[in-house]
Design an enzyme around this catalytic site. Structure first.
Site, PDB file in Angstrom:
ATOM      1  CB  SER A   1      39.849  27.334 103.457  1.00 58.28           C
ATOM      2  OG  SER A   1      38.476  27.372 103.101  1.00 58.28           O
TER       3      SER A   1
ATOM      4  CB  THR B   1      37.395  32.955 106.287  1.00 58.15           C
ATOM      5  OG1 THR B   1      37.351  32.280 107.527  1.00 58.15           O
ATOM      6  CG2 THR B   1      38.747  32.718 105.632  1.00 58.15           C
TER       7      THR B   1
ATOM      8  CE  LYS C   1      33.788  34.909 108.439  1.00 54.19           C
ATOM      9  NZ  LYS C   1      33.053  33.889 109.140  1.00 54.19           N
TER      10      LYS C   1
ATOM     11  CD  GLU D   1      16.666  44.439 106.439  1.00 55.14           C
ATOM     12  OE1 GLU D   1      15.999  43.987 107.364  1.00 55.14           O
ATOM     13  OE2 GLU D   1      16.202  44.721 105.312  1.00 55.14           O
TER      14      GLU D   1
ATOM     15  N   GLY E   1      33.284  33.050 123.151  1.00 55.97           N
ATOM     16  CA  GLY E   1      33.949  33.707 122.020  1.00 55.97           C
ATOM     17  C   GLY E   1      33.053  34.813 121.483  1.00 55.97           C
TER      18      GLY E   1
ATOM     19  N   GLY F   1      30.734  22.078 113.436  1.00 56.94           N
ATOM     20  CA  GLY F   1      30.463  23.177 112.505  1.00 56.94           C
ATOM     21  C   GLY F   1      30.321  22.796 111.037  1.00 56.94           C
TER      22      GLY F   1
HETATM   23  P1  NAP Z   1      37.628  35.187 115.899  1.00 62.61           P
HETATM   24  O1  NAP Z   1      37.023  36.379 115.244  1.00 62.61           O
HETATM   25  O2  NAP Z   1      39.102  35.119 116.097  1.00 62.61           O
HETATM   26  O3  NAP Z   1      36.884  35.050 117.336  1.00 62.61           O
HETATM   27  C1  NAP Z   1      37.232  34.102 118.315  1.00 62.61           C
HETATM   28  C2  NAP Z   1      37.134  34.789 119.672  1.00 62.61           C
HETATM   29  O4  NAP Z   1      37.304  33.818 120.705  1.00 62.61           O
HETATM   30  C3  NAP Z   1      38.240  35.838 119.869  1.00 62.61           C
HETATM   31  O5  NAP Z   1      37.683  36.992 120.415  1.00 62.61           O
HETATM   32  C4  NAP Z   1      39.184  35.142 120.838  1.00 62.61           C
HETATM   33  O6  NAP Z   1      39.913  36.035 121.614  1.00 62.61           O
HETATM   34  C5  NAP Z   1      38.199  34.356 121.683  1.00 62.61           C
HETATM   35  N1  NAP Z   1      38.817  33.302 122.456  1.00 62.61           N
HETATM   36  C6  NAP Z   1      39.913  32.552 122.157  1.00 62.61           C
HETATM   37  N2  NAP Z   1      40.145  31.661 123.143  1.00 62.61           N
HETATM   38  C7  NAP Z   1      39.181  31.829 124.066  1.00 62.61           C
HETATM   39  C8  NAP Z   1      38.883  31.192 125.298  1.00 62.61           C
HETATM   40  N3  NAP Z   1      39.634  30.201 125.778  1.00 62.61           N
HETATM   41  N4  NAP Z   1      37.827  31.617 125.997  1.00 62.61           N
HETATM   42  C9  NAP Z   1      37.060  32.628 125.537  1.00 62.61           C
HETATM   43  N5  NAP Z   1      37.291  33.277 124.375  1.00 62.61           N
HETATM   44  C10 NAP Z   1      38.335  32.873 123.640  1.00 62.61           C
HETATM   45  O7  NAP Z   1      37.210  33.879 115.120  1.00 62.61           O
HETATM   46  P2  NAP Z   1      35.805  33.568 114.402  1.00 62.61           P
HETATM   47  O8  NAP Z   1      35.833  34.025 112.996  1.00 62.61           O
HETATM   48  O9  NAP Z   1      34.705  34.061 115.264  1.00 62.61           O
HETATM   49  O10 NAP Z   1      35.862  31.966 114.376  1.00 62.61           O
HETATM   50  C11 NAP Z   1      35.827  31.216 115.586  1.00 62.61           C
HETATM   51  C12 NAP Z   1      35.832  29.728 115.252  1.00 62.61           C
HETATM   52  O11 NAP Z   1      34.648  29.396 114.563  1.00 62.61           O
HETATM   53  C13 NAP Z   1      36.995  29.304 114.341  1.00 62.61           C
HETATM   54  O12 NAP Z   1      37.462  28.042 114.746  1.00 62.61           O
HETATM   55  C14 NAP Z   1      36.349  29.215 112.986  1.00 62.61           C
HETATM   56  O13 NAP Z   1      37.022  28.289 112.130  1.00 62.61           O
HETATM   57  C15 NAP Z   1      34.963  28.728 113.361  1.00 62.61           C
HETATM   58  N6  NAP Z   1      33.965  29.102 112.364  1.00 62.61           N
HETATM   59  C16 NAP Z   1      33.206  28.096 111.848  1.00 62.61           C
HETATM   60  C17 NAP Z   1      32.219  28.397 110.924  1.00 62.61           C
HETATM   61  C18 NAP Z   1      31.394  27.302 110.350  1.00 62.61           C
HETATM   62  O14 NAP Z   1      30.714  27.512 109.350  1.00 62.61           O
HETATM   63  N7  NAP Z   1      31.403  26.143 110.957  1.00 62.61           N
HETATM   64  C19 NAP Z   1      32.007  29.734 110.507  1.00 62.61           C
HETATM   65  C20 NAP Z   1      32.791  30.717 111.065  1.00 62.61           C
HETATM   66  C21 NAP Z   1      33.777  30.384 111.997  1.00 62.61           C
HETATM   67  P3  NAP Z   1      41.401  36.443 121.088  1.00 62.61           P
HETATM   68  O15 NAP Z   1      41.193  37.114 119.771  1.00 62.61           O
HETATM   69  O16 NAP Z   1      41.900  37.336 122.152  1.00 62.61           O
HETATM   70  O17 NAP Z   1      42.145  35.154 120.959  1.00 62.61           O
END
Ligand code: NAP
Length: 280
Positions: free
Chosen positions: A19, A66, A70, A82, A131, A248
């Site tokens: 992180s 994270t 979450k 809220e 996602g 991001g």
């Molecule tokens: P998460 O809760 O694990 O959600 C990701 C989702 O995408 C899961 O449901 C996963 O399924 C699905 N997935 C994986 N591969 C896929 C594919 N090829 N096609 C369709 N769906 C797919 O993770 P998250 O917390 O939402 O985070 C997602 C990404 O966003 C991470 O890389 C994180 O670092 C980034 N992020 C960035 C910020 C920012 O401020 N820039 C903030 C939050 C998150 P499975 O669980 O079955 O694999």
């Protein structure tokens, strides 16, 4: 200098060692001369409650949350803001009058970056969200609040996509929300004004390209929540077709700055926090 009165903040996740949040927040403390420090904590799921108790008691002054916690921390907080209940997850915790508060600043980070910085106007537009996890909840909430016309949601886990759609539909937004099948991804992408990658796909060099490079065009916006690498395969393909793109980093900086401001009740040094992320 760390001493007895130093306020300790954390980010809890697993894994969390990669992180960049500690760099960003510690730079903010230093620049404002605040006696605080921010550390990564990697609890096992059965240790989460202990950490939440330490935040409630003020031993830890506040924390970000994270992947994958979450949603898990929601059962330990006493008060959900809220915003956190609208999004359905918590990324920021702190204690208020002995009560553990769960808030969420991810949506605000996304909103500022997409609407204010990139200039995206959601009215009469359509978006594809790839996602349906924690980040997607914040992204979809902000797009629905901005009254985007159509929102397609796709996840390899169809149950997860359906759960997210059910959550969104509780709020009676004007947006039409559709479940998108993986076979429809290219057609839906081609017709969407905005495509948002809310999966971790793109972080690894051998990750596949989520959509065919042919779908992009110069009037589209492509937002990848991934920020390492700064230009994923998805963004490279979109840039090649002249699309408006962003990664991001700005969302991360904005959500961090907002958490910082909630905890310390000061104007956060956003530019310093963002610079630290970009340089790190
Ligand atoms: P998460 O809760 O694990 O959600 C990701 C989702 O995408 C899961 O449901 C996963 O399924 C699905 N997935 C994986 N591969 C896929 C594919 N090829 N096609 C369709 N769906 C797919 O993770 P998250 O917390 O939402 O985070 C997602 C990404 O966003 C991470 O890389 C994180 O670092 C980034 N992020 C960035 C910020 C920012 O401020 N820039 C903030 C939050 C998150 P499975 O669980 O079955 O694999």
């Amino acid at each position: 200098m760390i001493h007895g009165n130093t306020r300790v903040y954390s980010v809890i996740g697993n894994p969390v060692k990669h992180s960049k949040s500690p760099d960003m927040h510690n730079a903010a403390f230093q620049s404002l001369g605040i006696n605080g420090c921010y550390i990564p904590l990697e609890p096992k799921s059965d240790e989460l409650e202990i950490i939440c108790n330490l935040i409630r008691s003020g031993t830890i002054s506040g924390s970000n949350v994270t992947i994958p916690y979450k949603e898990d921390v929601m059962k330990y907080v006493d008060t959900l803001t809220e915003e956190a209940s609208m999004i359905g997850s918590v990324n920021t915790m702190y204690s208020l009058n002995g009560s553990l508060v769960g808030d969420n600043t991810d949506g605000l980070g996304f909103k500022r970056s997409l609407f204010s910085d990139l200039g995206f106007d959601a009215i009469n537009q359509s978006a594809l969200i790839i996602g349906a996890g924690g980040a997607s909840k914040a992204v979809t909430a902000k797009l629905c609040q901005a009254e985007i016309k159509t929102l397609g949601v796709l996840d390899i886990d169809v149950d997860k996509a359906n759960e997210l759609i059910d959550h969104i539909n509780k709020f009676n937004y004007k947006t039409k929300v559709l479940l998108v099948d993986s076979k429809e991804i290219n057609d839906f992408s081609r017709e969407s004004n905005l495509i948002v990658n809310c999966t971790p796909i793109g972080m690894k060099q051998d990750d596949p390209l989520l959509v065919s490079p042919e779908v992009f065009s110069s009037n589209q916006y492509v937002y990848d929540l991934v920020y390492i690498p700064s230009e994923t395969k998805l963004l490279k393909a979109a840039i090649a077709k002249g699309a408006n793109v962003t990664n991001g980093i700005d969302m991360l900086a904005y959500q961090g700055a907002e958490s910082f401001s909630i905890w310390e009740s000061v104007e956060p040094p956003y530019e310093i926090m963002k610079k630290e992320l970009r340089n790190g």
